[in-house]
Design a protein around this motif. Structure first.
Motif, PDB file in Angstrom:
ATOM      1  N   VAL A  48     -32.388 -64.490 -32.040  1.00  0.00           N
ATOM      2  CA  VAL A  48     -32.938 -63.240 -31.514  1.00  0.00           C
ATOM      3  C   VAL A  48     -34.400 -63.430 -31.094  1.00  0.00           C
ATOM      4  O   VAL A  48     -34.781 -63.106 -29.962  1.00  0.00           O
ATOM      5  N   SER A  49     -35.240 -63.946 -31.979  1.00  0.00           N
ATOM      6  CA  SER A  49     -36.644 -64.146 -31.640  1.00  0.00           C
ATOM      7  C   SER A  49     -36.817 -65.250 -30.601  1.00  0.00           C
ATOM      8  O   SER A  49     -37.669 -65.152 -29.709  1.00  0.00           O
ATOM      9  N   THR A  50     -35.996 -66.287 -30.698  1.00  0.00           N
ATOM     10  CA  THR A  50     -36.067 -67.366 -29.696  1.00  0.00           C
ATOM     11  C   THR A  50     -35.746 -66.838 -28.308  1.00  0.00           C
ATOM     12  O   THR A  50     -36.454 -67.130 -27.327  1.00  0.00           O
ATOM     13  N   LEU A  51     -34.693 -66.053 -28.211  1.00  0.00           N
ATOM     14  CA  LEU A  51     -34.291 -65.502 -26.917  1.00  0.00           C
ATOM     15  C   LEU A  51     -35.350 -64.545 -26.379  1.00  0.00           C
ATOM     16  O   LEU A  51     -35.653 -64.560 -25.171  1.00  0.00           O
ATOM     17  N   ASP A  52     -35.918 -63.717 -27.239  1.00  0.00           N
ATOM     18  CA  ASP A  52     -36.945 -62.775 -26.788  1.00  0.00           C
ATOM     19  C   ASP A  52     -38.150 -63.515 -26.218  1.00  0.00           C
ATOM     20  O   ASP A  52     -38.730 -63.109 -25.201  1.00  0.00           O
ATOM     21  N   TYR A  68     -27.684 -71.076 -19.576  1.00  0.00           N
ATOM     22  CA  TYR A  68     -29.018 -71.578 -19.928  1.00  0.00           C
ATOM     23  C   TYR A  68     -29.570 -70.853 -21.151  1.00  0.00           C
ATOM     24  O   TYR A  68     -30.092 -71.484 -22.083  1.00  0.00           O
ATOM     25  N   LEU A  69     -29.462 -69.543 -21.181  1.00  0.00           N
ATOM     26  CA  LEU A  69     -30.016 -68.768 -22.288  1.00  0.00           C
ATOM     27  C   LEU A  69     -29.301 -69.073 -23.597  1.00  0.00           C
ATOM     28  O   LEU A  69     -29.927 -69.214 -24.648  1.00  0.00           O
ATOM     29  N   SER A  70     -27.985 -69.176 -23.542  1.00  0.00           N
ATOM     30  CA  SER A  70     -27.230 -69.443 -24.767  1.00  0.00           C
ATOM     31  C   SER A  70     -27.531 -70.845 -25.292  1.00  0.00           C
ATOM     32  O   SER A  70     -27.670 -71.038 -26.510  1.00  0.00           O
ATOM     33  N   ALA A  71     -27.668 -71.804 -24.386  1.00  0.00           N
ATOM     34  CA  ALA A  71     -27.994 -73.164 -24.821  1.00  0.00           C
ATOM     35  C   ALA A  71     -29.402 -73.226 -25.400  1.00  0.00           C
ATOM     36  O   ALA A  71     -29.637 -73.882 -26.420  1.00  0.00           O
ATOM     37  N   SER A  72     -30.348 -72.531 -24.775  1.00  0.00           N
ATOM     38  CA  SER A  72     -31.732 -72.554 -25.234  1.00  0.00           C
ATOM     39  C   SER A  72     -31.889 -71.864 -26.578  1.00  0.00           C
ATOM     40  O   SER A  72     -32.733 -72.247 -27.398  1.00  0.00           O
ATOM     41  N   ALA A  73     -31.105 -70.808 -26.800  1.00  0.00           N
ATOM     42  CA  ALA A  73     -31.197 -70.051 -28.053  1.00  0.00           C
ATOM     43  C   ALA A  73     -30.207 -70.556 -29.106  1.00  0.00           C
ATOM     44  O   ALA A  73     -30.165 -70.009 -30.215  1.00  0.00           O
ATOM     45  N   HIS A  74     -29.401 -71.560 -28.743  1.00  0.00           N
ATOM     46  CA  HIS A  74     -28.442 -72.165 -29.672  1.00  0.00           C
ATOM     47  C   HIS A  74     -27.445 -71.127 -30.208  1.00  0.00           C
ATOM     48  O   HIS A  74     -27.232 -70.977 -31.405  1.00  0.00           O
ATOM     49  N   ILE A  75     -26.842 -70.412 -29.266  1.00  0.00           N
ATOM     50  CA  ILE A  75     -25.821 -69.431 -29.622  1.00  0.00           C
ATOM     51  C   ILE A  75     -24.727 -69.486 -28.560  1.00  0.00           C
ATOM     52  O   ILE A  75     -24.995 -69.736 -27.375  1.00  0.00           O
ATOM     53  N   HIS A  76     -23.497 -69.257 -28.967  1.00  0.00           N
ATOM     54  CA  HIS A  76     -22.381 -69.281 -28.028  1.00  0.00           C
ATOM     55  C   HIS A  76     -22.533 -68.139 -27.029  1.00  0.00           C
ATOM     56  O   HIS A  76     -22.932 -67.027 -27.394  1.00  0.00           O
ATOM     57  N   PRO A  77     -22.232 -68.358 -25.741  1.00  0.00           N
ATOM     58  CA  PRO A  77     -22.361 -67.298 -24.726  1.00  0.00           C
ATOM     59  C   PRO A  77     -21.618 -66.016 -25.082  1.00  0.00           C
ATOM     60  O   PRO A  77     -22.104 -64.915 -24.813  1.00  0.00           O
ATOM     61  N   VAL A  78     -20.454 -66.139 -25.688  1.00  0.00           N
ATOM     62  CA  VAL A  78     -19.682 -64.956 -26.071  1.00  0.00           C
ATOM     63  C   VAL A  78     -20.424 -64.160 -27.138  1.00  0.00           C
ATOM     64  O   VAL A  78     -20.523 -62.927 -27.071  1.00  0.00           O
ATOM     65  N   HIS A  79     -20.981 -64.857 -28.116  1.00  0.00           N
ATOM     66  CA  HIS A  79     -21.709 -64.182 -29.184  1.00  0.00           C
ATOM     67  C   HIS A  79     -22.988 -63.529 -28.640  1.00  0.00           C
ATOM     68  O   HIS A  79     -23.349 -62.417 -29.041  1.00  0.00           O
ATOM     69  N   LEU A  80     -23.679 -64.219 -27.736  1.00  0.00           N
ATOM     70  CA  LEU A  80     -24.889 -63.638 -27.149  1.00  0.00           C
ATOM     71  C   LEU A  80     -24.543 -62.364 -26.392  1.00  0.00           C
ATOM     72  O   LEU A  80     -25.211 -61.334 -26.551  1.00  0.00           O
ATOM     73  N   SER A  81     -23.524 -62.421 -25.569  1.00  0.00           N
ATOM     74  CA  SER A  81     -23.130 -61.251 -24.771  1.00  0.00           C
ATOM     75  C   SER A  81     -22.700 -60.090 -25.659  1.00  0.00           C
ATOM     76  O   SER A  81     -23.022 -58.926 -25.391  1.00  0.00           O
ATOM     77  N   PHE A 124     -26.073 -59.016 -28.171  1.00  0.00           N
ATOM     78  CA  PHE A 124     -27.413 -58.759 -27.636  1.00  0.00           C
ATOM     79  C   PHE A 124     -27.835 -57.311 -27.835  1.00  0.00           C
ATOM     80  O   PHE A 124     -28.940 -57.019 -28.307  1.00  0.00           O
ATOM     81  N   SER A 125     -26.976 -56.377 -27.471  1.00  0.00           N
ATOM     82  CA  SER A 125     -27.337 -54.956 -27.563  1.00  0.00           C
ATOM     83  C   SER A 125     -27.552 -54.503 -28.993  1.00  0.00           C
ATOM     84  O   SER A 125     -28.264 -53.523 -29.246  1.00  0.00           O
ATOM     85  N   LYS A 126     -26.981 -55.205 -29.942  1.00  0.00           N
ATOM     86  CA  LYS A 126     -27.156 -54.870 -31.356  1.00  0.00           C
ATOM     87  C   LYS A 126     -28.612 -55.002 -31.770  1.00  0.00           C
ATOM     88  O   LYS A 126     -29.107 -54.226 -32.598  1.00  0.00           O
ATOM     89  N   CYS A 172     -29.944 -52.516 -25.576  1.00  0.00           N
ATOM     90  CA  CYS A 172     -29.534 -52.398 -24.174  1.00  0.00           C
ATOM     91  C   CYS A 172     -28.860 -53.711 -23.816  1.00  0.00           C
ATOM     92  O   CYS A 172     -28.861 -54.651 -24.615  1.00  0.00           O
ATOM     93  N   ASN A 173     -28.278 -53.783 -22.626  1.00  0.00           N
ATOM     94  CA  ASN A 173     -27.652 -55.048 -22.254  1.00  0.00           C
ATOM     95  C   ASN A 173     -28.695 -56.041 -21.746  1.00  0.00           C
ATOM     96  O   ASN A 173     -29.852 -55.684 -21.479  1.00  0.00           O
ATOM     97  N   LEU A 174     -28.290 -57.281 -21.611  1.00  0.00           N
ATOM     98  CA  LEU A 174     -29.219 -58.360 -21.263  1.00  0.00           C
ATOM     99  C   LEU A 174     -29.878 -58.139 -19.913  1.00  0.00           C
ATOM    100  O   LEU A 174     -31.100 -58.291 -19.761  1.00  0.00           O
ATOM    101  N   GLY A 175     -29.093 -57.775 -18.909  1.00  0.00           N
ATOM    102  CA  GLY A 175     -29.651 -57.560 -17.583  1.00  0.00           C
ATOM    103  C   GLY A 175     -30.664 -56.436 -17.561  1.00  0.00           C
ATOM    104  O   GLY A 175     -31.713 -56.534 -16.915  1.00  0.00           O
ATOM    105  N   GLU A 176     -30.369 -55.356 -18.267  1.00  0.00           N
ATOM    106  CA  GLU A 176     -31.289 -54.216 -18.314  1.00  0.00           C
ATOM    107  C   GLU A 176     -32.601 -54.607 -18.982  1.00  0.00           C
ATOM    108  O   GLU A 176     -33.682 -54.213 -18.528  1.00  0.00           O
ATOM    109  N   TYR A 177     -32.524 -55.403 -20.037  1.00  0.00           N
ATOM    110  CA  TYR A 177     -33.744 -55.817 -20.736  1.00  0.00           C
ATOM    111  C   TYR A 177     -34.626 -56.665 -19.828  1.00  0.00           C
ATOM    112  O   TYR A 177     -35.849 -56.485 -19.789  1.00  0.00           O
ATOM    113  N   ILE A 178     -34.034 -57.578 -19.072  1.00  0.00           N
ATOM    114  CA  ILE A 178     -34.811 -58.414 -18.153  1.00  0.00           C
ATOM    115  C   ILE A 178     -35.461 -57.551 -17.073  1.00  0.00           C
ATOM    116  O   ILE A 178     -36.631 -57.752 -16.720  1.00  0.00           O
TER     117      ILE A 178
END
Length: 270
Positions: free
Chosen positions: A167-171, A186-199, A202-204, A208-214
């Motif tokens: 969470v903090s790494t991704l932020d 790229y984001l999932s690899a950089s934050a060391h989390i599976h893409p499914v888990h990140l998607s 994230f809102s938890k 908000c969703n990832l696109g909205e936050y960016i």
């Protein structure tokens, strides 16, 4: 150590707005250094233009346009202003304001550097309200500020809870690389989390969703860059990751309620 009373800030105050247990000031910083001091009430400092260094007993903040600090009452600090024009927007809250709003100020101790784009965008909206000054300005400022504190309190509560390291790494990645063409891989690899888990999760943690936050980060960064009079809107759009100036205008208006040109005019001519 100097004790500043309600509504008192170092520098030249351009405008002061008094509401119920609130004082909002638009202040030009004129002193190159301000020695250790503290304020009677809790307050926000929101840098609109220029730069200032602010230090307290624990940290030193290098503030530029868009930097947002919160100080609880009687929190001592000092300021150093580099050469050039610097302007800040302050929102000072008496203890009765927190009581009336049923907010627990004790959750917010000391001084805090606030990076969350939602809260910064609310501060820009409050600043804009001080320039409108119609029959609903007071109500609007009260509700916007209450919303900001509600979100800030929630962030503080969550900060004490255990969160996954991603969470903090991704932020950090999103705040540093917001203008890049980011991909889920790229984001999932950089934050060391599976893409499914990140998607899925994230809102938890970001509400908000990832696109909205960016998009929020990009709009907030673009708003800060508008304080530079000479930077064209097309360049601001490029620096903040928008496709073009039209894309910037659409997203900016969705969050700030007016187009970038109108906001810049209000900011620089108020």
């Amino acid at each position: 150590m100097q004790h500043l009373q309600k509504g008192e800030f170092f520098g030249q105050t351009n405008k002061t707005v008094h509401l119920n247990n609130l004082v909002l000031t638009d202040t030009e910083y004129t002193k190159p250094t301000v020695d250790w001091h503290y304020h009677e009430n809790a307050y926000f400092t929101f840098i609109l233009q220029g730069n200032v260094i602010e230090g307290n007993k624990k940290e030193i903040y290098n503030c530029s346009p868009g930097s947002l600090l919160f100080h609880n009452w009687q929190e001592s600090h000092y300021n150093i202003k580099p050469d050039g024009f610097t302007r800040g927007f302050h929102i000072e809250m008496e203890q009765q304001w927190f009581a009336d709003a049923d907010l627990d100020i004790h959750l917010l101790q000391g001084s805090t550097n606030i990076a969350h784009p939602d809260i910064k965008l609310l501060m820009y909206q409050i600043f804009r309200e001080t320039k409108i000054e119609d029959g609903v300005t007071a109500l609007s400022i009260q509700t916007l500020l209450t919303d900001a504190f509600s979100q800030l309190n929630q962030i503080q509560k969550n900060s004490g809870k255990a969160k996954p390291n991603w969470v903090s790494t991704l932020d950090e990645i999103l705040h540093e690389e917001f203008a890049n063409n980011l991909t889920l891989a790229y984001l999932s690899a950089s934050a060391h989390i599976h893409p499914v888990h990140l998607s899925r999760d994230f809102s938890k943690y970001f509400h908000c969703n990832l696109g909205e936050y960016i998009r929020k980060i990009r709009v907030e960064k673009a708003t800060a860059l508008l304080s530079g009079q000479k930077m064209p809107l097309a360049e601001i759009a490029y620096r903040c990751g928008f496709f073009d100036q039209s894309h910037l205008t659409r997203c900016f208006k969705a969050w700030n309620g007016q187009n970038p040109s109108a906001f810049r005019k209000m900011l620089l001519h108020s």
